[in-house]
Scaffold this active site. Structure first.
Site, PDB file in Angstrom:
ATOM      1  N   HIS A 176      -0.435  41.990  79.517  1.00 13.36           N
ATOM      2  CA  HIS A 176      -1.276  43.050  79.101  1.00 13.36           C
ATOM      3  C   HIS A 176      -2.573  42.729  78.578  1.00 13.36           C
ATOM      4  O   HIS A 176      -3.002  41.601  78.318  1.00 13.36           O
ATOM      5  CB  HIS A 176      -0.559  43.763  77.823  1.00 13.36           C
ATOM      6  CG  HIS A 176      -0.489  42.960  76.587  1.00 13.36           C
ATOM      7  ND1 HIS A 176       0.362  42.001  76.512  1.00 13.36           N
ATOM      8  CD2 HIS A 176      -1.310  43.083  75.555  1.00 13.36           C
ATOM      9  CE1 HIS A 176       0.204  41.233  75.407  1.00 13.36           C
ATOM     10  NE2 HIS A 176      -0.934  41.916  74.744  1.00 13.36           N
ATOM     11  N   ASP A 202      -5.253  43.862  75.548  1.00 18.69           N
ATOM     12  CA  ASP A 202      -4.732  44.680  73.975  1.00 18.69           C
ATOM     13  C   ASP A 202      -5.465  46.102  74.109  1.00 18.69           C
ATOM     14  O   ASP A 202      -6.546  46.268  74.661  1.00 18.69           O
ATOM     15  CB  ASP A 202      -5.441  43.973  72.881  1.00 18.69           C
ATOM     16  CG  ASP A 202      -4.529  42.624  72.892  1.00 18.69           C
ATOM     17  OD1 ASP A 202      -3.362  42.350  73.252  1.00 18.69           O
ATOM     18  OD2 ASP A 202      -5.177  41.477  72.117  1.00 18.69           O
ATOM     19  N   HIS A 209      -2.736  38.725  79.026  1.00 16.70           N
ATOM     20  CA  HIS A 209      -2.018  37.827  78.474  1.00 16.70           C
ATOM     21  C   HIS A 209      -0.676  38.172  78.024  1.00 16.70           C
ATOM     22  O   HIS A 209      -0.295  39.083  78.109  1.00 16.70           O
ATOM     23  CB  HIS A 209      -2.766  37.303  77.004  1.00 16.70           C
ATOM     24  CG  HIS A 209      -3.001  38.248  76.136  1.00 16.70           C
ATOM     25  ND1 HIS A 209      -3.892  39.059  76.154  1.00 16.70           N
ATOM     26  CD2 HIS A 209      -2.263  38.520  75.066  1.00 16.70           C
ATOM     27  CE1 HIS A 209      -3.890  40.377  75.218  1.00 16.70           C
ATOM     28  NE2 HIS A 209      -2.915  39.996  74.478  1.00 16.70           N
ATOM     29  N   ARG A 252      -4.434  38.569  64.402  1.00 22.86           N
ATOM     30  CA  ARG A 252      -5.143  38.912  65.206  1.00 22.86           C
ATOM     31  C   ARG A 252      -6.444  39.905  64.657  1.00 22.86           C
ATOM     32  O   ARG A 252      -6.163  40.692  64.006  1.00 22.86           O
ATOM     33  CB  ARG A 252      -4.596  39.543  66.345  1.00 22.86           C
ATOM     34  CG  ARG A 252      -5.599  39.971  67.485  1.00 22.86           C
ATOM     35  CD  ARG A 252      -4.676  40.417  68.516  1.00 22.86           C
ATOM     36  NE  ARG A 252      -4.956  41.925  68.612  1.00 22.86           N
ATOM     37  CZ  ARG A 252      -3.973  42.943  69.065  1.00 22.86           C
ATOM     38  NH1 ARG A 252      -3.087  42.252  69.953  1.00 22.86           N
ATOM     39  NH2 ARG A 252      -4.200  44.118  69.101  1.00 22.86           N
TER      40      ARG A 252
HETATM   41  O1  LIG Z   1       1.509  36.052  70.032  1.00 30.48           O
HETATM   42  C1  LIG Z   1       0.885  35.770  70.935  1.00 30.48           C
HETATM   43  O2  LIG Z   1       0.291  34.633  71.262  1.00 30.48           O
HETATM   44  C2  LIG Z   1      -0.218  36.773  71.234  1.00 30.48           C
HETATM   45  C3  LIG Z   1       0.509  38.119  71.157  1.00 30.48           C
HETATM   46  C4  LIG Z   1      -0.527  39.192  71.799  1.00 30.48           C
HETATM   47  O3  LIG Z   1      -0.204  39.711  72.946  1.00 30.48           O
HETATM   48  C5  LIG Z   1      -1.862  39.593  70.820  1.00 30.48           C
HETATM   49  O4  LIG Z   1      -1.750  38.964  69.896  1.00 30.48           O
HETATM   50  O5  LIG Z   1      -2.474  40.216  71.376  1.00 30.48           O
HETATM   51 FE   LIG Z   2      -1.832  41.238  73.173  1.00 32.30          FE
END
Ligand SMILES: O=C(O)CCC(=O)C(=O)O
Ligand SMILES: [Fe+2]
Length: 292
Positions: free
Chosen positions: A112, A114, A268, A283
């Site tokens: 996806h 984000d 990702h 994040r």
């Molecule tokens: O946990 C991760 O490495 C990525 C998870 C994810 O898709 C994000 O943080 O946008």
């Molecule tokens: Fe993500």
């Protein structure tokens, strides 16, 4: 290939020490010799932006950031998005928490980009690892520009001008996110505040001008101009195409790693192979422009 970037600066960060190592043919570079917890610095910011536009995903080792430093680093690149569903750190609503373990398995299990379901999807996300499982928990990124450029000319022409609908609740489903009365109130509010939006299937990066595939399995519902059966087939092809290993980079996290990706032109996926162990990431998500 490792290159030194020579820039002088009056700020505390000495950018002349910055080193960039490209990781795969399609995307990704490791950046070292700088500290992301230094005070905001326009020279460093512009250098990182330029590297991001070139490499699409930047990896930084040994960057311990508290939530305030994480916020301040991210804030230099634009306004920060507050996620309508995910929890956040107490002191900063802009820093979301993904805390996954046996009793809270990860939900980001599809490729996806984000929050592609809003009018101005994020230009980038900055992820900091806070707790690592003993093994596993890698993350992969794919270059949606490299994937686009590998398509045949007739297929590029077919995709040009198509639009697709993206929806928050396609990813954050009622079954998964409205299980208790409190969750339902939260989910309903998120749903009401985030109605579906349409974006071009192929978008153009505002700085590099490169075109990228901008549909993803988590948020895209259908291509507006096609029948449902046609749309399903084209979307399935595009998802499989973008995630081909030759367009990807895989990152093995170490403590205090930070990753910054251009969310407009990459996708990702976090590998869920560490349960029941615990993994925690924080994040910051930077608001972008309306895709074109
Ligand atoms: O946990 C991760 O490495 C990525 C998870 C994810 O898709 C994000 O943080 O946008
Ligand atoms: Fe993500």
């Amino acid at each position: 290939m490792t290159t030194a970037v020579h820039t002088s600066s009056a700020y505390t960060t000495d950018i002349s020490r910055l080193q960039v190592t490209r990781l795969t043919g399609a995307l990704g570079a490791e950046v070292s010799g700088i500290s992301l917890s230094d005070a905001p610095n326009p020279v460093l910011r512009d250098t990182i932006s330029a590297l991001l536009h070139e490499h699409e995903v930047l990896f930084f080792r040994n960057q311990p950031l508290n939530s305030q430093q994480h916020y301040e680093f991210a804030r230099q690149f634009g306004d920060l998005h507050v996620h309508p569903i995910y929890p956040h750190v107490a002191e900063r609503p802009e820093i979301l928490i993904l805390d996954t373990h046996g009793k809270n398995p990860p939900d980001a299990i599809n490729w996806h980009s984000d929050v592609s379901c809003i009018e101005r999807p994020p230009l980038g996300s900055i992820l900091a690892i806070k707790q690592l499982p003993p093994v596993g928990g890698d993350t992969l990124w794919a270059s949606a520009t490299a994937a686009y450029e590998a398509l045949s000319e007739p297929f590029k022409q077919f995709l040009a001008g198509l639009t697709a609908q993206h929806s928050l609740i396609h990813s954050f489903t009622e079954e998964q996110y409205a299980r208790t009365p409190e969750e339902r109130v939260h989910w309903q509010k998120a749903k009401d505040n985030n109605p579906p939006v349409s974006h071009p299937v192929i978008r153009t990066h505002p700085v590099s001008g490169r075109k990228a595939i901008f549909v993803n399995e988590d948020f895209t519902q259908h291509i507006n101009e096609l029948s449902r059966r046609e749309s399903d087939a084209v979307l399935q092809f595009l998802y499989r195409h973008v995630s081909h290993p030759k367009f990807t980079v895989r990152w093995r996290w170490q403590p205090d790693d930070v990753v910054f990706w251009d969310n407009r032109i990459t996708q990702h996926i976090a590998i869920s192979d560490y349960l029941p162990h615990r993994r925690i990431v924080h994040r910051a998500t930077i608001t972008g422009e309306k895709p074109f």
